[in-house]
Design a protein around this motif. Structure first.
Motif, PDB file in Angstrom:
ATOM      1  N   GLY A   1      55.238  38.642  28.492  1.00 23.87           N
ATOM      2  CA  GLY A   1      54.123  39.390  28.270  1.00 23.87           C
ATOM      3  C   GLY A   1      54.317  40.935  28.336  1.00 23.87           C
ATOM      4  N   PRO A   2      53.377  41.842  28.117  1.00 22.07           N
ATOM      5  CA  PRO A   2      53.829  43.487  28.167  1.00 22.07           C
ATOM      6  C   PRO A   2      54.115  43.779  29.549  1.00 22.07           C
ATOM      7  N   MET A   3      54.110  43.149  30.581  1.00 16.46           N
ATOM      8  CA  MET A   3      54.512  43.586  31.870  1.00 16.46           C
ATOM      9  C   MET A   3      55.885  43.565  32.088  1.00 16.46           C
ATOM     10  N   GLY A   4      56.952  42.968  31.102  1.00 17.29           N
ATOM     11  CA  GLY A   4      58.335  42.849  31.189  1.00 17.29           C
ATOM     12  C   GLY A   4      59.103  44.117  31.562  1.00 17.29           C
ATOM     13  N   VAL A   5      58.809  45.187  30.752  1.00 14.75           N
ATOM     14  CA  VAL A   5      59.486  46.233  30.970  1.00 14.75           C
ATOM     15  C   VAL A   5      59.128  46.940  31.974  1.00 14.75           C
TER      16      VAL A   5
ATOM     17  N   VAL B   1      33.968  33.642  38.915  1.00 13.48           N
ATOM     18  CA  VAL B   1      35.502  33.765  38.492  1.00 13.48           C
ATOM     19  C   VAL B   1      35.664  34.773  37.384  1.00 13.48           C
ATOM     20  N   ALA B   2      36.523  35.658  37.563  1.00  8.92           N
ATOM     21  CA  ALA B   2      36.787  36.518  36.379  1.00  8.92           C
ATOM     22  C   ALA B   2      38.251  36.950  36.156  1.00  8.92           C
ATOM     23  N   GLY B   3      38.786  37.388  35.073  1.00  8.87           N
ATOM     24  CA  GLY B   3      40.121  37.828  34.954  1.00  8.87           C
ATOM     25  C   GLY B   3      40.300  38.958  35.710  1.00  8.87           C
ATOM     26  N   LYS B   4      41.959  38.765  35.999  1.00  9.86           N
ATOM     27  CA  LYS B   4      42.526  39.918  36.963  1.00  9.86           C
ATOM     28  C   LYS B   4      43.322  40.645  35.977  1.00  9.86           C
ATOM     29  N   ALA B   5      43.194  41.799  35.811  1.00 11.68           N
ATOM     30  CA  ALA B   5      43.833  42.604  34.746  1.00 11.68           C
ATOM     31  C   ALA B   5      44.915  43.678  35.445  1.00 11.68           C
TER      32      ALA B   5
ATOM     33  N   ASP C   1      48.001  47.965  32.673  1.00 14.51           N
ATOM     34  CA  ASP C   1      48.011  48.010  31.232  1.00 14.51           C
ATOM     35  C   ASP C   1      46.939  47.094  30.334  1.00 14.51           C
ATOM     36  N   GLY C   2      46.076  46.679  31.284  1.00 14.89           N
ATOM     37  CA  GLY C   2      44.938  45.805  30.761  1.00 14.89           C
ATOM     38  C   GLY C   2      45.250  44.460  30.312  1.00 14.89           C
ATOM     39  N   SER C   3      46.683  43.977  30.494  1.00 17.14           N
ATOM     40  CA  SER C   3      46.861  42.746  30.384  1.00 17.14           C
ATOM     41  C   SER C   3      46.287  41.831  31.439  1.00 17.14           C
ATOM     42  N   VAL C   4      46.004  40.626  31.381  1.00 19.09           N
ATOM     43  CA  VAL C   4      45.327  39.862  32.331  1.00 19.09           C
ATOM     44  C   VAL C   4      46.381  38.924  33.065  1.00 19.09           C
ATOM     45  N   LEU C   5      46.295  39.065  34.366  1.00 20.68           N
ATOM     46  CA  LEU C   5      47.469  38.517  35.239  1.00 20.68           C
ATOM     47  C   LEU C   5      46.910  36.849  35.771  1.00 20.68           C
ATOM     48  N   GLY C   6      45.855  36.809  35.710  1.00 24.89           N
ATOM     49  CA  GLY C   6      45.094  35.330  36.161  1.00 24.89           C
ATOM     50  C   GLY C   6      43.732  35.632  36.595  1.00 24.89           C
ATOM     51  N   ARG C   7      43.384  34.839  37.322  1.00 23.40           N
ATOM     52  CA  ARG C   7      41.972  34.779  37.629  1.00 23.40           C
ATOM     53  C   ARG C   7      41.627  34.858  39.118  1.00 23.40           C
ATOM     54  N   HIS C   8      40.568  35.210  39.665  1.00 26.86           N
ATOM     55  CA  HIS C   8      40.110  35.446  40.838  1.00 26.86           C
ATOM     56  C   HIS C   8      38.618  35.495  41.013  1.00 26.86           C
ATOM     57  N   VAL C   9      38.241  35.236  42.432  1.00 26.83           N
ATOM     58  CA  VAL C   9      36.854  34.961  42.579  1.00 26.83           C
ATOM     59  C   VAL C   9      36.199  36.601  43.024  1.00 26.83           C
ATOM     60  N   VAL C  10      34.985  36.857  42.033  1.00 22.40           N
ATOM     61  CA  VAL C  10      34.494  38.311  42.196  1.00 22.40           C
ATOM     62  C   VAL C  10      33.783  38.242  43.312  1.00 22.40           C
ATOM     63  N   ALA C  11      34.039  39.366  44.272  1.00 19.34           N
ATOM     64  CA  ALA C  11      33.523  39.557  45.767  1.00 19.34           C
ATOM     65  C   ALA C  11      33.314  41.185  45.828  1.00 19.34           C
ATOM     66  N   GLU C  12      32.495  41.493  46.725  1.00 17.10           N
ATOM     67  CA  GLU C  12      32.654  42.796  47.166  1.00 17.10           C
ATOM     68  C   GLU C  12      33.708  43.105  48.090  1.00 17.10           C
ATOM     69  N   PRO C  13      33.965  44.509  48.391  1.00 19.42           N
ATOM     70  CA  PRO C  13      35.159  44.943  49.126  1.00 19.42           C
ATOM     71  C   PRO C  13      35.238  44.051  50.409  1.00 19.42           C
ATOM     72  N   GLY C  14      34.179  43.856  51.081  1.00 18.47           N
ATOM     73  CA  GLY C  14      34.102  42.868  52.343  1.00 18.47           C
ATOM     74  C   GLY C  14      34.430  41.602  52.328  1.00 18.47           C
ATOM     75  N   GLY C  15      34.456  41.111  51.026  1.00 10.92           N
ATOM     76  CA  GLY C  15      34.433  39.463  50.780  1.00 10.92           C
ATOM     77  C   GLY C  15      33.384  38.936  50.375  1.00 10.92           C
ATOM     78  N   ALA C  16      31.991  39.562  50.332  1.00  9.17           N
ATOM     79  CA  ALA C  16      30.750  38.809  50.112  1.00  9.17           C
ATOM     80  C   ALA C  16      30.748  38.578  48.599  1.00  9.17           C
ATOM     81  N   THR C  17      30.337  37.261  48.375  1.00  3.90           N
ATOM     82  CA  THR C  17      30.293  36.813  46.925  1.00  3.90           C
ATOM     83  C   THR C  17      28.833  36.961  46.492  1.00  3.90           C
ATOM     84  N   ARG C  18      28.453  36.440  45.298  1.00  5.48           N
ATOM     85  CA  ARG C  18      27.221  36.565  44.872  1.00  5.48           C
ATOM     86  C   ARG C  18      26.206  35.233  45.443  1.00  5.48           C
ATOM     87  N   ILE C  19      26.991  34.489  46.182  1.00  2.16           N
ATOM     88  CA  ILE C  19      26.257  33.282  46.943  1.00  2.16           C
ATOM     89  C   ILE C  19      25.939  33.654  48.157  1.00  2.16           C
ATOM     90  N   PRO C  20      24.874  33.903  48.654  1.00  4.52           N
ATOM     91  CA  PRO C  20      24.172  34.415  49.897  1.00  4.52           C
ATOM     92  C   PRO C  20      25.120  33.485  50.855  1.00  4.52           C
TER      93      PRO C  20
END
Length: 339
Positions: A162-166, A261-265, A268-287
């Motif tokens: 992918g684009p990260m090779g160089v 879950v969202a793509g981790k960029a 250079d903008g290329s997607v490395l994979g997926r991760h769970v979306v959370a606040e900096p301290g780890g809180a998710t949108r599920i209380p």
């Protein structure tokens, strides 16, 4: 939920927090919560991401310690503060009436908790090249900060997919003067990138890689990568091969809870994979649900995942303190009204 299921849920053991995943992030969170005098259960499937690596690195005072040894020490520390463990995979989790959560293990056992800390990690999806997967974490690598020093000054190949090779090739040049970029299925470098590679003495090898060649015998422990075979039959000497795996979150609990879950960029903008979306301290949108470690940040090292686990645990404890306080105030007010 059937009557039998309701009875099972009611009889399930109750904890303040259930930690799903027993890696660095999960154990650090469990330790912090145990020291906060919370009841904690750690559910561990026993499949740490770095299990194939000989040692963990860049962990202050623990550099070079085998991953299994590091986790065993962590489990002992958590147990010393009353933390409990159960082996297995959480196959489902759901919120329950009245607050809190119910988790179901693959064995059918259930447990209840007021809060959840999900540290189920990720899966590395490797390039489909014969001979590559069996060397993962040994001489097929992806992180120079984790393993670069151990292969310093060797013939290092970078497999571009992918684009990260160089960028990978330029980075690994810090650890060895003998670096080759195998274009494989990656894009052709730009003129500027070719100039950068040439300036750093990095050779570019055209053609797809068909196989990773191994010499030695695994039974004797002297097996190792000796070369990279191209589709045309040419074998290029190589002692370590760098790849760019796709990172994907793992754990059925993520889907059952409905975590975002969202793509981790990359930069250079290329997607490395997926991760769970959370606040900096780890809180998710599920209380009531927090995440930490690679499930939240695929690029986190062991030390970073540990810090994330501690951070999430402190937030969870404070959240529980607020709930405990609200309940105490309600009880006090009812007592005053009754008087």
């Amino acid at each position: 939920m059937t009557t039998e299921e309701k009875q099972s849920a009611e009889n399930a053991p109750h904890y303040d927090i259930i930690v799903i995943g027993g890696g660095a992030a999960g154990l650090a969170g469990a330790l912090t919560l145990g020291r906060a005098r919370r009841s904690v259960l750690v559910v561990d499937a026993g499949q740490p991401r770095n299990a194939s690596a000989e040692a963990s690195h860049n962990y202050l005072t623990r550099d070079g310690v085998p991953p299994a040894e590091l986790l065993a020490a962590g489990r002992a520390e958590v147990a010393g503060y009353g933390g409990e463990f159960v082996a297995g995979e959480v196959v489902a989790a759901e919120s329950v009436a009245g607050g809190g959560f119910r988790v179901v293990l693959g064995s059918g056992a259930t447990a209840r908790a007021r809060r959840l800390l999900v540290t189920s990690g990720l899966v590395d999806e490797l390039p489909d090249v014969p001979g590559l997967a069996g060397r993962w974490g040994r001489d097929v690598l992806h992180c120079p900060y984790c393993h670069g020093y151990e292969v310093r000054d060797r013939a290092i190949g970078v497999l571009s997919t992918g684009p990260m090779g160089v960028r990978q090739a330029l980075l690994w040049r810090q650890w060895s003067a003998e670096v080759r970029l195998f274009l494989h299925t990656g894009p052709e470098p730009t003129d500027e990138q070719y100039e950068q590679l040439a300036a750093r003495g990095i050779a570019v090898v055209d053609g797809e890689v068909s196989e990773v060649e191994i010499t030695g015998w695994s039974g004797a422990g002297d097996d190792r990568i000796s070369g990279v075979k191209l589709a045309g039959g040419t074998v290029v000497p190589c002692e370590a091969l760098v790849v760019a795996p796709r990172f994907d979150v793992c754990g059925k609990v993520i889907d059952s809870l409905g975590l975002e879950v969202a793509g981790k960029a990359a930069g250079d903008g290329s997607v490395l994979g997926r991760h769970v979306v959370a606040e900096p301290g780890g809180a998710t949108r599920i209380p009531g649900v927090w995440v930490a470690g690679n499930v939240a940040d695929p690029m986190a090292k062991v030390s970073g995942a540990t810090a994330m686990g501690v951070h999430a645990a402190t937030e969870i404890n404070f959240d529980l303190v607020e709930e405990d306080t609200r309940r105490a105030v309600e009880v006090r007010r009812r007592g005053q009204e009754a008087a």
